[in-house]
Design an enzyme around this catalytic site. Structure first.
Site, PDB file in Angstrom:
ATOM      1  N   ASP A   1      38.567  66.541   8.997  1.00  0.00           N
ATOM      2  CA  ASP A   1      39.890  66.070   8.572  1.00  0.00           C
ATOM      3  C   ASP A   1      39.793  65.377   7.209  1.00  0.00           C
ATOM      4  O   ASP A   1      40.587  64.498   6.898  1.00  0.00           O
ATOM      5  CB  ASP A   1      40.486  65.126   9.617  1.00  0.00           C
ATOM      6  CG  ASP A   1      39.595  63.922   9.897  1.00  0.00           C
ATOM      7  OD1 ASP A   1      38.469  63.870   9.365  1.00  0.00           O
ATOM      8  OD2 ASP A   1      40.034  63.022  10.636  1.00  0.00           O
ATOM      9  N   GLU A   2      38.806  65.798   6.414  1.00  0.00           N
ATOM     10  CA  GLU A   2      38.593  65.204   5.095  1.00  0.00           C
ATOM     11  C   GLU A   2      38.897  66.221   3.998  1.00  0.00           C
ATOM     12  O   GLU A   2      38.541  67.397   4.101  1.00  0.00           O
ATOM     13  CB  GLU A   2      37.144  64.734   4.952  1.00  0.00           C
ATOM     14  CG  GLU A   2      36.772  63.577   5.858  1.00  0.00           C
ATOM     15  CD  GLU A   2      35.359  63.120   5.611  1.00  0.00           C
ATOM     16  OE1 GLU A   2      35.108  62.550   4.532  1.00  0.00           O
ATOM     17  OE2 GLU A   2      34.501  63.362   6.478  1.00  0.00           O
TER      18      GLU A   2
END
Length: 338
Positions: free
Chosen positions: A240-241
Site C-alpha cells: 500500500d506504498e
C-alpha cells in the site's frame, strides 16, 4: 509452317519472343513479354518504335537488324520503366520475317521487382526459372524474417513494459522508479519525491477480503493518476506504498496543495460489493535541493522519515523533510504552506 503453328510453339518455349514481318512490324509477342506492357498492345507497332537498340551500335535500321543474326542484341523499352533486355534474332525462311528471342534477356531482379513475374511466366526449360526460385525463396525468407523480427520486437517491448509495470494498478513499479531516479539524478534535474502510504488499508483487507483491497488500490492509483501531470511519475513500490516524482517542481506551496488534494480524495468512501471501504493517506516529501549531492537512497530515506512523521502526527497528514541546524538529527517540517 503456318504462323498460328509457329506462335504456338514460340509461346510454349519462348514466352518473351517478338515475331516480326520483313518490314520490322510486330506481328505477335509472347505472353510474358506482353505482361511487361499490359495496357498497350504490342502487335502492329514498329519494333524500333517500341524498343531502343543499344548494341550493336551499327544497327539503326530494320534491314540492318534483319542481318544481325550473329549478334547479341541489347535493347530497352523507350517508355518507362526502361527495362533493359538482351536477345538474339533469327530470320524465318522465305523472307517471312524474323523472331527476336528475349527469353533470357530480362534481369531476374527487374522481373520480380517491377513486374512481379514468377516461374509460371517462363519456359520450363529456362535457366531463369532456377533463379526465380531463388529470388522467390529469398523474398519469402526475408518477409518471414521481417515478420518474425516485428513479432520479437513487439514481444520485447511488451516484456520490458511488463517488467516495469505493477500489474494490479497499471502504475510503474519499484524497478521503474529506480531507473527514473537514476536518470533524473544523472541529468541533475531538480525534483520532489513524495512517499505516500495508505492508512487503514490492512483493516479493509481484514474486514472485506483481498478482492476489496485490490479494488481500493486500483481506485487509489486512478486518483493519483488524475491528480498528477503527464510529466510526473507514479509508482506502486509495495503493498500500500506509492512514490510520486515531480520533475522540475520544488515549490512547497504547490506541493502541499497537491498532497492535501490527494489526502482529501483518498479519504472519500470507496463502495465495493455493497460495502463501504474507508482509507486515508499519509505523505512525506523530500526535495533534491535539500541535498548538496543528491543520491537516490538518500532522497528516498528522507521522504520515508517525513512520511513516518506524518503518521505520528495522526495520519491523514503531510510533512516535508527538514534538517536540524543544532546537530540533533533530522525532523520533519509540518506541511502547511499558504
Amino acid at each position: 509452317m503456318m504462323t498460328e503453328d509457329l506462335t504456338g510453339i514460340l509461346e510454349r518455349f519462348c514466352p518473351m519472343y517478338v515475331l516480326l514481318d520483313d518490314g520490322g512490324r510486330i506481328l505477335n509477342v509472347g505472353p510474358t513479354l506482353q505482361k511487361l506492357r499490359p495496357r498497350h498492345a504490342m502487335p502492329g507497332q514498329g519494333f524500333l518504335d517500341l524498343f531502343e537498340l543499344l548494341r550493336p551500335r551499327s544497327v539503326t535500321t530494320i534491314p540492318a537488324l534483319m542481318g544481325a543474326t550473329d549478334a547479341k542484341l541489347r535493347l530497352r523499352f523507350r517508355d518507362e520503366p526502361q527495362t533493359s533486355l538482351k536477345g538474339a534474332i533469327a530470320r524465318l525462311p522465305q523472307g517471312r520475317g524474323a523472331v527476336v528471342n528475349l527469353s533470357f534477356g530480362i534481369s531476374i531482379l527487374d522481373a520480380v521487382r517491377d513486374y512481379a513475374l514468377t516461374s509460371a511466366d517462363f519456359s520450363a526449360t529456362d535457366l531463369a526459372i532456377e533463379l526465380l526460385y531463388l529470388v522467390e525463396a529469398k523474398s519469402a525468407a526475408m518477409e518471414a524474417s521481417r515478420s518474425l523480427n516485428l513479432r520479437l520486437q513487439g514481444a520485447r517491448i511488451a516484456a520490458e513494459e511488463q517488467a516495469f509495470t505493477d500489474m494490479l494498478t497499471g502504475l510503474k513499479n519499484r524497478r521503474a522508479m529506480d531507473q527514473v531516479l537514476s536518470q533524473l539524478i544523472s541529468m541533475q534535474m531538480p525534483f520532489a519525491l513524495m512517499h505516500l502510504d495508505l492508512d487503514f488499508f490492512k483493516s479493509v483487507n481484514d474486514r472485506f477480503g483481498h478482492a476489496a483491497g485490490d479494488h481500493v488500490l486500483q481506485q487509489a492509483a486512478r486518483i493519483m493518476g488524475e491528480e498528477t501531470r503527464g510529466t510526473d511519475f507514479v509508482a506502486r513500490i509495495g503493498g500500500d506504498e506509492f512514490v510520486l516524482i515531480f520533475r522540475g517542481l520544488e515549490d512547497k506551496i504547490q506541493l502541499n496543495k497537491l498532497a492535501r488534494r490527494l489526502i482529501e480524495r483518498l479519504q472519500e468512501p470507496v463502495p465495493y460489493g455493497g460495502q463501504t471501504c474507508r482509507i486515508s493517506a499519509s505523505i512525506g516529501t523530500a526535495l533534491t535541493s535539500q541535498f548538496p549531492r543528491p543520491a537516490a537512497a538518500e532522497i528516498l530515506n528522507a521522504a520515508d522519515l517525513a512520511l513516518y512523521a506524518a503518521k505520528r502526527a495522526g495520519r491523514g497528514e503531510h510533512r516535508f523533510f527538514s534538517r536540524c541546524d543544532e546537530g540533533d538529527g533530522c525532523v520533519a517540517e509540518i506541511g502547511r504552506f499558504g
